[in-house]
Write a protein that holds these residues in place. Sequence first.
Motif, PDB file in Angstrom:
ATOM      1  N   ALA A 282       0.826  -1.216   0.000  1.00  0.00           N
ATOM      2  CA  ALA A 282       0.000   0.000   0.000  1.00  0.00           C
ATOM      3  C   ALA A 282       0.859   1.264   0.000  1.00  0.00           C
ATOM      4  CB  ALA A 282      -0.939  -0.020   1.208  1.00  0.00           C
ATOM      5  N   LEU A 283       1.684   1.383  -1.040  1.00  0.00           N
ATOM      6  CA  LEU A 283       2.585   2.523  -1.211  1.00  0.00           C
ATOM      7  C   LEU A 283       2.173   3.283  -2.462  1.00  0.00           C
ATOM      8  CD1 LEU A 283       6.131   0.878  -0.881  1.00  0.00           C
ATOM      9  CD2 LEU A 283       5.133   2.548   0.691  1.00  0.00           C
ATOM     10  N   LYS A 284       2.243   4.606  -2.396  1.00  0.00           N
ATOM     11  CA  LYS A 284       1.957   5.431  -3.572  1.00  0.00           C
ATOM     12  C   LYS A 284       3.032   6.482  -3.713  1.00  0.00           C
ATOM     13  CE  LYS A 284      -1.627   8.363  -5.508  1.00  0.00           C
ATOM     14  NZ  LYS A 284      -2.876   9.056  -5.271  1.00  0.00           N
ATOM     15  N   PRO A 285       3.984   6.334  -4.623  1.00  0.00           N
ATOM     16  CA  PRO A 285       4.132   5.233  -5.574  1.00  0.00           C
ATOM     17  C   PRO A 285       4.881   4.066  -4.936  1.00  0.00           C
ATOM     18  CG  PRO A 285       5.877   6.827  -5.909  1.00  0.00           C
ATOM     19  CD  PRO A 285       5.028   7.355  -4.788  1.00  0.00           C
ATOM     20  N   GLY A 286       5.014   3.001  -5.696  1.00  0.00           N
ATOM     21  CA  GLY A 286       5.806   1.855  -5.238  1.00  0.00           C
ATOM     22  C   GLY A 286       5.005   0.590  -5.054  1.00  0.00           C
ATOM     23  N   LYS A 287       3.730   0.640  -5.322  1.00  0.00           N
ATOM     24  CA  LYS A 287       2.841  -0.504  -5.095  1.00  0.00           C
ATOM     25  C   LYS A 287       3.349  -1.814  -5.691  1.00  0.00           C
ATOM     26  CE  LYS A 287      -0.893  -0.874  -7.681  1.00  0.00           C
ATOM     27  NZ  LYS A 287      -2.219  -0.629  -8.266  1.00  0.00           N
ATOM     28  N   PRO A 288       3.935  -1.830  -6.905  1.00  0.00           N
ATOM     29  CA  PRO A 288       4.285  -3.129  -7.494  1.00  0.00           C
ATOM     30  C   PRO A 288       5.546  -3.786  -6.911  1.00  0.00           C
ATOM     31  CG  PRO A 288       4.029  -1.424  -9.184  1.00  0.00           C
ATOM     32  CD  PRO A 288       4.137  -0.735  -7.868  1.00  0.00           C
ATOM     33  N   VAL A 289       6.123  -3.229  -5.832  1.00  0.00           N
ATOM     34  CA  VAL A 289       7.348  -3.828  -5.271  1.00  0.00           C
ATOM     35  C   VAL A 289       7.094  -5.294  -4.897  1.00  0.00           C
ATOM     36  CG1 VAL A 289       6.802  -2.983  -2.924  1.00  0.00           C
ATOM     37  CG2 VAL A 289       9.156  -3.561  -3.514  1.00  0.00           C
ATOM     38  N   LEU A 302      12.100  -3.803  -7.416  1.00  0.00           N
ATOM     39  CA  LEU A 302      11.508  -2.468  -7.298  1.00  0.00           C
ATOM     40  C   LEU A 302      10.759  -2.139  -8.585  1.00  0.00           C
ATOM     41  CD1 LEU A 302      14.671  -0.717  -5.802  1.00  0.00           C
ATOM     42  CD2 LEU A 302      12.671  -1.576  -4.549  1.00  0.00           C
ATOM     43  N   PRO A 303       9.756  -1.285  -8.508  1.00  0.00           N
ATOM     44  CA  PRO A 303       9.059  -0.860  -9.720  1.00  0.00           C
ATOM     45  C   PRO A 303      10.011  -0.114 -10.651  1.00  0.00           C
ATOM     46  CG  PRO A 303       7.919  -0.111  -7.728  1.00  0.00           C
ATOM     47  CD  PRO A 303       9.235  -0.648  -7.296  1.00  0.00           C
ATOM     48  N   GLY A 304       9.632  -0.039 -11.929  1.00  0.00           N
ATOM     49  CA  GLY A 304      10.513   0.584 -12.915  1.00  0.00           C
ATOM     50  C   GLY A 304      10.581   2.091 -12.826  1.00  0.00           C
ATOM     51  N   ASN A 305       9.466   2.720 -12.504  1.00  0.00           N
ATOM     52  CA  ASN A 305       9.489   4.184 -12.450  1.00  0.00           C
ATOM     53  C   ASN A 305      10.444   4.629 -11.339  1.00  0.00           C
ATOM     54  OD1 ASN A 305       7.567   4.998 -14.485  1.00  0.00           O
ATOM     55  ND2 ASN A 305       6.008   4.029 -13.198  1.00  0.00           N
ATOM     56  N   PRO A 306      11.394   5.526 -11.654  1.00  0.00           N
ATOM     57  CA  PRO A 306      12.456   5.818 -10.689  1.00  0.00           C
ATOM     58  C   PRO A 306      11.985   6.305  -9.321  1.00  0.00           C
ATOM     59  CG  PRO A 306      13.076   6.606 -12.848  1.00  0.00           C
ATOM     60  CD  PRO A 306      11.661   6.136 -12.972  1.00  0.00           C
ATOM     61  N   PHE A 307      10.997   7.188  -9.276  1.00  0.00           N
ATOM     62  CA  PHE A 307      10.573   7.667  -7.949  1.00  0.00           C
ATOM     63  C   PHE A 307       9.882   6.541  -7.188  1.00  0.00           C
ATOM     64  CE2 PHE A 307       7.505  10.226  -5.257  1.00  0.00           C
ATOM     65  CZ  PHE A 307       8.440  10.476  -4.265  1.00  0.00           C
ATOM     66  N   ALA A 308       9.137   5.703  -7.917  1.00  0.00           N
ATOM     67  CA  ALA A 308       8.497   4.541  -7.278  1.00  0.00           C
ATOM     68  C   ALA A 308       9.567   3.588  -6.748  1.00  0.00           C
ATOM     69  CB  ALA A 308       7.587   3.823  -8.264  1.00  0.00           C
ATOM     70  N   ALA A 309      10.652   3.407  -7.515  1.00  0.00           N
ATOM     71  CA  ALA A 309      11.742   2.525  -7.080  1.00  0.00           C
ATOM     72  C   ALA A 309      12.374   3.077  -5.801  1.00  0.00           C
ATOM     73  CB  ALA A 309      12.783   2.398  -8.191  1.00  0.00           C
ATOM     74  N   GLY A 348      -6.327   3.985  -0.380  1.00  0.00           N
ATOM     75  CA  GLY A 348      -5.847   2.902   0.477  1.00  0.00           C
ATOM     76  C   GLY A 348      -4.333   2.817   0.573  1.00  0.00           C
ATOM     77  N   ARG A 349      -3.604   3.694  -0.112  1.00  0.00           N
ATOM     78  CA  ARG A 349      -2.135   3.640  -0.078  1.00  0.00           C
ATOM     79  C   ARG A 349      -1.590   4.869   0.636  1.00  0.00           C
ATOM     80  NH1 ARG A 349       0.138   2.951  -5.936  1.00  0.00           N
ATOM     81  NH2 ARG A 349      -1.577   4.211  -6.685  1.00  0.00           N
ATOM     82  N   THR A 350      -0.473   4.720   1.323  1.00  0.00           N
ATOM     83  CA  THR A 350       0.200   5.879   1.921  1.00  0.00           C
ATOM     84  C   THR A 350       0.982   6.584   0.824  1.00  0.00           C
ATOM     85  OG1 THR A 350       0.314   4.883   4.102  1.00  0.00           O
ATOM     86  CG2 THR A 350       1.923   6.591   3.626  1.00  0.00           C
ATOM     87  N   GLY A 375       3.367  11.827  -9.770  1.00  0.00           N
ATOM     88  CA  GLY A 375       3.856  10.977 -10.844  1.00  0.00           C
ATOM     89  C   GLY A 375       5.111  10.264 -10.409  1.00  0.00           C
ATOM     90  N   SER A 376       5.097   8.940 -10.588  1.00  0.00           N
ATOM     91  CA  SER A 376       6.192   8.132 -10.076  1.00  0.00           C
ATOM     92  C   SER A 376       7.392   8.134 -11.008  1.00  0.00           C
ATOM     93  CB  SER A 376       5.711   6.702  -9.858  1.00  0.00           C
ATOM     94  OG  SER A 376       5.227   6.181 -11.078  1.00  0.00           O
ATOM     95  N   ALA A 377       7.256   8.824 -12.154  1.00  0.00           N
ATOM     96  CA  ALA A 377       8.369   8.853 -13.096  1.00  0.00           C
ATOM     97  C   ALA A 377       9.105  10.185 -13.048  1.00  0.00           C
ATOM     98  CB  ALA A 377       7.851   8.584 -14.510  1.00  0.00           C
TER      99      ALA A 377
HETATM  100  O1  MOO Z   1       2.814   3.230  -7.640  1.00  0.00           O
HETATM  101 MO1  MOO Z   1       3.558   3.234  -9.190  1.00  0.00          MO
HETATM  102  O2  MOO Z   1       4.707   2.619  -8.134  1.00  0.00           O
HETATM  103  O3  MOO Z   1       2.671   4.675  -9.048  1.00  0.00           O
HETATM  104  O4  MOO Z   1       4.364   4.380 -10.007  1.00  0.00           O
END
Ligand code: MOO
Length: 415
Positions: A282-289, A302-309, A348-350, A375-377
């Motif tokens: 429940a992370l925003k961004p970072g959910k797909p970790v 880690l997710p691909g988008n740098p800020f999400a990573a 639902g995400r922090t 934006g997570s990118a």
């Molecule tokens: O949550 Mo993704 O990790 O928004 O970019």
Amino acid sequence: MSVLEAALRSDSALLSIAAAQERAEKLVARAVPGERAPLARLGGRVSAENVLSPTPLPPFDHSAMDGYALGGVGASFEVRGRLAAGDAGARAPLREGEAVRILTGAPMPEGAVAVVMQERVTRAGGRIVLNRPPAPGDNIRRRGEDVAAGDVIVPAGGRLDARHVAILAASGVAEIAVRRRVVVGLVSTGDELVRPGRPLGPGLIHDANRPMLAALLDQPAIEIVDLGVAPDDRPALTRLVSEAAARCDLIVTSGATSVGDEDHLAAAVMAAGGALELQRVALKPGKPVVAGHVGSTVLVGLPGNPFAALVAWLLVGRIALEKLAGMEPHPLRPLAAVAGFSQGGPGGRTEFAPARVIGAADNGLPVVEKLGRGGSARLAPLIAADGLAVIPAGRDEVRRGDAIGFLPFVAAAEL
Ligand code: MOO
Ligand SMILES: Nc1nc2c(c(=O)[nH]1)N[C@H]1C(S)=C(S)[C@@H](COP(=O)(O)OP(=O)(O)OC[C@H]3O[C@@H](n4cnc5c(N)ncnc54)[C@H](O)[C@@H]3O)O[C@H]1N2
């Protein structure tokens, strides 16, 4: 489709951040083994033993001031001899009415009741008269008042810095057991990635995540292995993950964690004989970790988008690294802060957002303003930010003046 793949692809409930951190910790069976290291190599390492002081500190009673050691409590004393730091000690005990000229760090003569600073006496020939008499014990540093012999001076599991080196050195300890460096393999995934410095072709972008993670993990307790870019190809990623597992304590990948046709990480981990035990946080961004094992090696995807990573690393990945490094994992705790903005709630995400401190509220807490439009990118807002605003899951909205969290980058930078 395996059960895991199905779970990854469904919109099933998200793991709370706390639950994800607990799983990340449990992924690590044991810390890396210990080795001996000398004082000059301790900065940034993790202690692997409770170090006991072999000696009391200070080792003997000594003067805290330049002045006179007094034998008794009178107002006038006859000065007899001189003691400086490094002297072995007085030849004879002080008697009532006698004083010894004494310098800071010199051993106390037997019979001395106090040291008077030289500024507080009038010296006339071989005598001193006290302008202001000291209380008994004044300006004497007692043997063992800082550390008793056998005290734990450095606890196991601590990240060592100059403070630890100082107390070890003062105690005469020249080397201690530390954890060996954690070997962390870094992998970026994606056919679109080009190493910085090389030209871009159509549809290609430069790899930001691997250099970002390498900079974040450029620490004395870590040995980084650059495993390069894995293509969007299941067999190739499987091979790379297997090879990395043989060399590394921890593999950190980015990209290929989500539900797209070219998101092969979960399948590659399974094909390499491993399993993912954490996904969808429940992370925003970072959910797909994601995180799991390949043999005894821990893998954090880690997710691909740098800020999400970055967010997923700070909140989840680093917990596993701390445990591997021999530390008690300590999740980053946001400081109390006040919103300098209004917006809808994060659901639902922090939510974590680049933010800057713009002042202090009436209650003294920092007021933070969000930077960028989300934006997570996006990376540019991070450059002007002091840290991350943290908006807890479940808020319906955030209004200017509301209590929120703030994670300063300085706190996030170190293991
Ligand atoms: O949550 Mo993704 O990790 O928004 O970019
Ligand atoms: N249908 C859905 N699509 C997406 C979802 C979802 O839930 N359903 N989640 C989105 C979220 S949130 C994120 S974050 C991304 C995560 O995707 P992956 O981890 O699979 O990453 P990729 O698809 O490989 O890449 C995403 C993005 O990041 C760029 N990228 C990748 N690696 C790097 C790198 N080393 N340096 C710089 N940029 C990188 C990549 O080119 C993509 O633009 O998925 C969403 N999609």
